[in-house]
Scaffold this motif. Structure first.
Motif, mmCIF file in Angstrom:
data_model
loop_
_atom_site.group_PDB
_atom_site.id
_atom_site.type_symbol
_atom_site.label_atom_id
_atom_site.label_comp_id
_atom_site.label_asym_id
_atom_site.label_seq_id
_atom_site.Cartn_x
_atom_site.Cartn_y
_atom_site.Cartn_z
ATOM 1 N N ARG A 141 26.002 78.398 72.848
ATOM 2 C CA ARG A 141 24.442 78.340 73.332
ATOM 3 C C ARG A 141 23.743 79.665 72.773
ATOM 4 N N GLU A 143 22.149 82.003 73.434
ATOM 5 C CA GLU A 143 21.551 82.728 74.699
ATOM 6 C C GLU A 143 20.728 83.943 73.888
ATOM 7 N N ARG A 152 28.041 86.256 79.910
ATOM 8 C CA ARG A 152 27.276 85.325 79.056
ATOM 9 C C ARG A 152 27.583 85.326 77.717
ATOM 10 N N GLY A 153 28.483 84.450 77.094
ATOM 11 C CA GLY A 153 28.713 84.391 75.877
ATOM 12 C C GLY A 153 28.058 83.301 75.159
ATOM 13 N N PHE A 156 31.503 80.073 74.408
ATOM 14 C CA PHE A 156 32.467 80.411 75.598
ATOM 15 C C PHE A 156 33.060 79.089 76.065
ATOM 16 N N MET A 158 34.169 76.405 79.044
ATOM 17 C CA MET A 158 33.650 75.846 80.164
ATOM 18 C C MET A 158 34.592 74.664 80.362
ATOM 19 N N GLU A 260 26.613 83.325 88.846
ATOM 20 C CA GLU A 260 27.000 81.735 88.969
ATOM 21 C C GLU A 260 28.363 81.669 88.232
ATOM 22 N N VAL A 261 29.330 81.150 89.052
ATOM 23 C CA VAL A 261 30.572 81.034 88.375
ATOM 24 C C VAL A 261 30.769 79.368 88.159
ATOM 25 N N GLY A 262 29.997 78.596 89.012
ATOM 26 C CA GLY A 262 30.260 77.053 88.872
ATOM 27 C C GLY A 262 29.061 76.531 89.248
ATOM 28 N N ASN A 263 28.981 75.264 89.087
ATOM 29 C CA ASN A 263 27.776 74.332 89.795
ATOM 30 C C ASN A 263 28.215 72.808 89.673
ATOM 31 N N GLY A 297 32.764 78.168 84.393
ATOM 32 C CA GLY A 297 33.054 79.012 83.344
ATOM 33 C C GLY A 297 34.229 79.981 83.143
ATOM 34 N N ARG A 300 33.698 83.480 81.837
ATOM 35 C CA ARG A 300 32.815 83.935 82.688
ATOM 36 C C ARG A 300 33.440 84.650 83.914
HETATM 37 N N1 LIG Z 1 26.475 81.969 78.587
HETATM 38 C C1 LIG Z 1 27.733 81.562 79.190
HETATM 39 N N2 LIG Z 1 28.754 82.316 78.927
HETATM 40 C C2 LIG Z 1 29.743 81.973 79.585
HETATM 41 N N3 LIG Z 1 29.792 81.048 80.889
HETATM 42 C C3 LIG Z 1 28.700 80.435 80.848
HETATM 43 C C4 LIG Z 1 27.301 80.605 80.028
HETATM 44 N N4 LIG Z 1 26.704 79.829 80.693
HETATM 45 C C5 LIG Z 1 27.049 78.899 81.575
HETATM 46 N N5 LIG Z 1 28.104 79.459 81.665
HETATM 47 C C6 LIG Z 1 29.184 78.793 82.859
HETATM 48 O O1 LIG Z 1 29.419 77.284 82.649
HETATM 49 C C7 LIG Z 1 29.105 76.797 83.739
HETATM 50 C C8 LIG Z 1 27.992 75.683 83.675
HETATM 51 O O2 LIG Z 1 26.985 75.722 82.795
HETATM 52 P P1 LIG Z 1 25.585 75.406 83.104
HETATM 53 O O3 LIG Z 1 25.044 74.846 82.014
HETATM 54 O O4 LIG Z 1 25.691 74.554 84.581
HETATM 55 O O5 LIG Z 1 25.251 76.901 83.320
HETATM 56 P P2 LIG Z 1 23.646 77.672 83.612
HETATM 57 O O6 LIG Z 1 22.905 77.053 84.630
HETATM 58 O O7 LIG Z 1 23.136 77.666 82.365
HETATM 59 O O8 LIG Z 1 24.102 79.218 84.028
HETATM 60 P P3 LIG Z 1 23.076 80.391 83.522
HETATM 61 O O9 LIG Z 1 22.090 80.127 84.606
HETATM 62 O O10 LIG Z 1 23.948 81.353 83.939
HETATM 63 O O11 LIG Z 1 22.776 80.575 82.496
HETATM 64 C C9 LIG Z 1 28.363 77.917 84.752
HETATM 65 O O12 LIG Z 1 28.371 77.804 85.942
HETATM 66 C C10 LIG Z 1 29.027 79.173 84.076
HETATM 67 O O13 LIG Z 1 29.925 79.267 85.011
#
Ligand SMILES: Nc1ncnc2c1ncn2[C@@H]1O[C@H](COP(=O)(O)OP(=O)(O)OP(=O)(O)O)[C@@H](O)[C@H]1O
Ligand SMILES: [Mg+2]
Length: 414
Positions: A141, A143, A152-153, A156, A158, A260-263, A297, A300
């Motif tokens: 991503r 970012e 925030r990699g 990364f 997932m 946010e560690v998961g969703n 993640g 993360r």
């Molecule tokens: N840039 C990142 N680096 C590391 N882990 C990530 C990153 N972006 C998301 N994750 C992890 O992957 C999971 C699923 O990704 P998702 O697309 O739902 O995250 P996101 O809503 O983009 O997260 P954020 O709001 O933190 O950017 C997240 O809950 C998080 O644990």
């Protein structure tokens, strides 16, 4: 693991170009190496921890019917054009690349589109549902801000699971199951008391989605925690109507910063409709598959845990994911034989030990063991051999025990 065989080295100083505490500590302790902002190599100790986090998640996903697979990182634009998400305006985190002849590819930031398209080959009847494929896979991503180390990699790891159900009812049942599995995962990772199922915005097919948010001063999200109910509400949906619906009062909620560690997310028909994923139901009618997606993640989570439990001496790993249970150090030439024997005996029993057999001073070994955050440190010195008692120090609270070798075997070899 013998330290004499480990190519990584610890460092006393924080890397100059790194602002996040988790990356600073993980780099200093030799767990990760920074390629560039948001891009980290996992060195032997770091890979060991990451694998343990992955294994805990894997066990819990398998328990609820998940089946592991691995999809490609390289993506076909056509697959994503079906949902309009190839468009950089719609999905702003793409890394795109092309062949010398101009043919474009993308590096997957997530996998809803390819998995939906792939499942068209395998789902045709209600008998093929439900299905819960998942993977641990590297995501890419773009970012813009990447100042939180592993949290925030730009590249990364997932865990992404996708659910394919025949209707909303079948979906809802699984949604509850995976929600419980997530809580078990964060419990096992040592984050139980700090991680809350958090109500967040839901999209077109559900009023809410749920995030799993861990309280942390470096968190980028703001949540409102009800300790009484063990839930939280994300700022984005925090309003009087939602409070009433969840039966919580404003005055009982605590505002916190969180990561946010998961969703978990109800996708409904969004992807099955765009990509034509259908099945024939028992009533012989053709219907769209009802979908959900569920992310965690692991990298993360590793950064968060590193940062969360650290103290002024370094990392402090929870036992379940520490790269080893015991840091065994030997002081003095004449302690080598016994240290070697203890190392072999514990290792043969499947207990992970980092044996510091280097010819360095005791001070360096003490400091490294603290920096690396190994749960127990056992010192075998010539003096201890004479006294028949050996010092065992618990990293997280500094508790010191003076034990015989027999006591030590009994303590760790259950
Ligand atoms: N840039 C990142 N680096 C590391 N882990 C990530 C990153 N972006 C998301 N994750 C992890 O992957 C999971 C699923 O990704 P998702 O697309 O739902 O995250 P996101 O809503 O983009 O997260 P954020 O709001 O933190 O950017 C997240 O809950 C998080 O644990
Ligand atoms: Mg994001």
């Amino acid at each position: 693991m013998k330290m004499s065989q480990m190519f990584t080295k610890t460092s006393k100083n924080n890397p100059a170009d790194e602002v996040s505490k988790n990356a600073q500590l993980l780099i200093r302790a030799g767990f990760v190496h920074k390629e560039m902002a948001g891009v980290y190599d996992f060195l032997p100790l770091g890979k060991n921890v990451l694998d343990k986090i992955v294994q805990i998640i894997r066990e819990e996903m398998n328990k609820i019917g998940g089946v592991e697979m691995s999809l490609t990182a390289l993506q076909n634009p056509e697959t994503w054009q079906a949902t309009n998400r190839w468009d950089d305006e719609v999905m702003d985190v793409w890394f795109k690349t092309k062949l010398s002849n101009g043919r474009e590819f993308g590096l997957a930031p997530t996998h809803e589109e390819p998995i939906t398209k792939l499942m068209r080959n395998f789902i045709s009847s209600y008998k093929d549902l439900p299905s819960y494929p998942y993977q641990f896979q590297t995501k890419f991503r773009a970012e813009l801000r990447s100042k939180s180390g592993l949290m925030r990699g730009r590249e990364f790891l997932m865990k992404d699971l996708y659910s394919f159900s025949k209707d909303k009812e079948q979906h809802d049942e699984f949604y509850e199951e995976i929600s419980k599995a997530y809580l078990r995962i964060f419990d096992r990772l040592g984050l139980g008391g700090y991680t809350f199922k958090t109500f967040a915005s839901g999209g077109s097919f559900a009023k809410f989605s749920h995030e799993f948010q861990t309280i942390s001063p470096v968190g980028e999200d703001t949540i409102y925690v009800s300790h009484e109910k063990g839930i939280a509400i994300n700022q984005e949906v925090y309003n009087d109507e939602v409070l009433a619906e969840l039966g919580v009062k404003k005055e009982d909620l605590v505002e916190e910063k969180a990561v946010e560690v998961g969703n978990i997310f109800t996708l409904g028909y969004k992807f099955s409709e765009a990509l034509g994923l259908k099945f024939i139901d028992s009533d012989e009618k053709e219907k769209l598959v009802f979908m959900g997606s569920y992310g965690i993640g692991p990298s993360r989570v590793m950064g968060l845990i590193a940062e969360h439990f650290a103290d002024d001496k370094g990392l402090v790993w929870p036992e379940n994911i520490a790269p080893a249970k015991i840091y065994l150090m030997q002081i003095g030439e004449d302690a080598k034989e016994l240290a070697e024997e203890v190392y072999n005996k514990l290792t043969n029993q499947g207990i992970e030990v980092i044996y510091d057999d280097r010819n360095t001073g005791a001070g360096q070994k003490f400091a490294d063991s603290d920096l690396m955050g190994i749960p127990y440190r056992l010192t075998i010195s010539s003096r201890a051999i004479k006294q028949g008692r050996f010092e065992l120090v618990t990293r997280k609270n500094g508790e010191i025990e003076e034990l015989t070798i027999e006591d030590i075997y009994n303590k760790f070899m259950k």
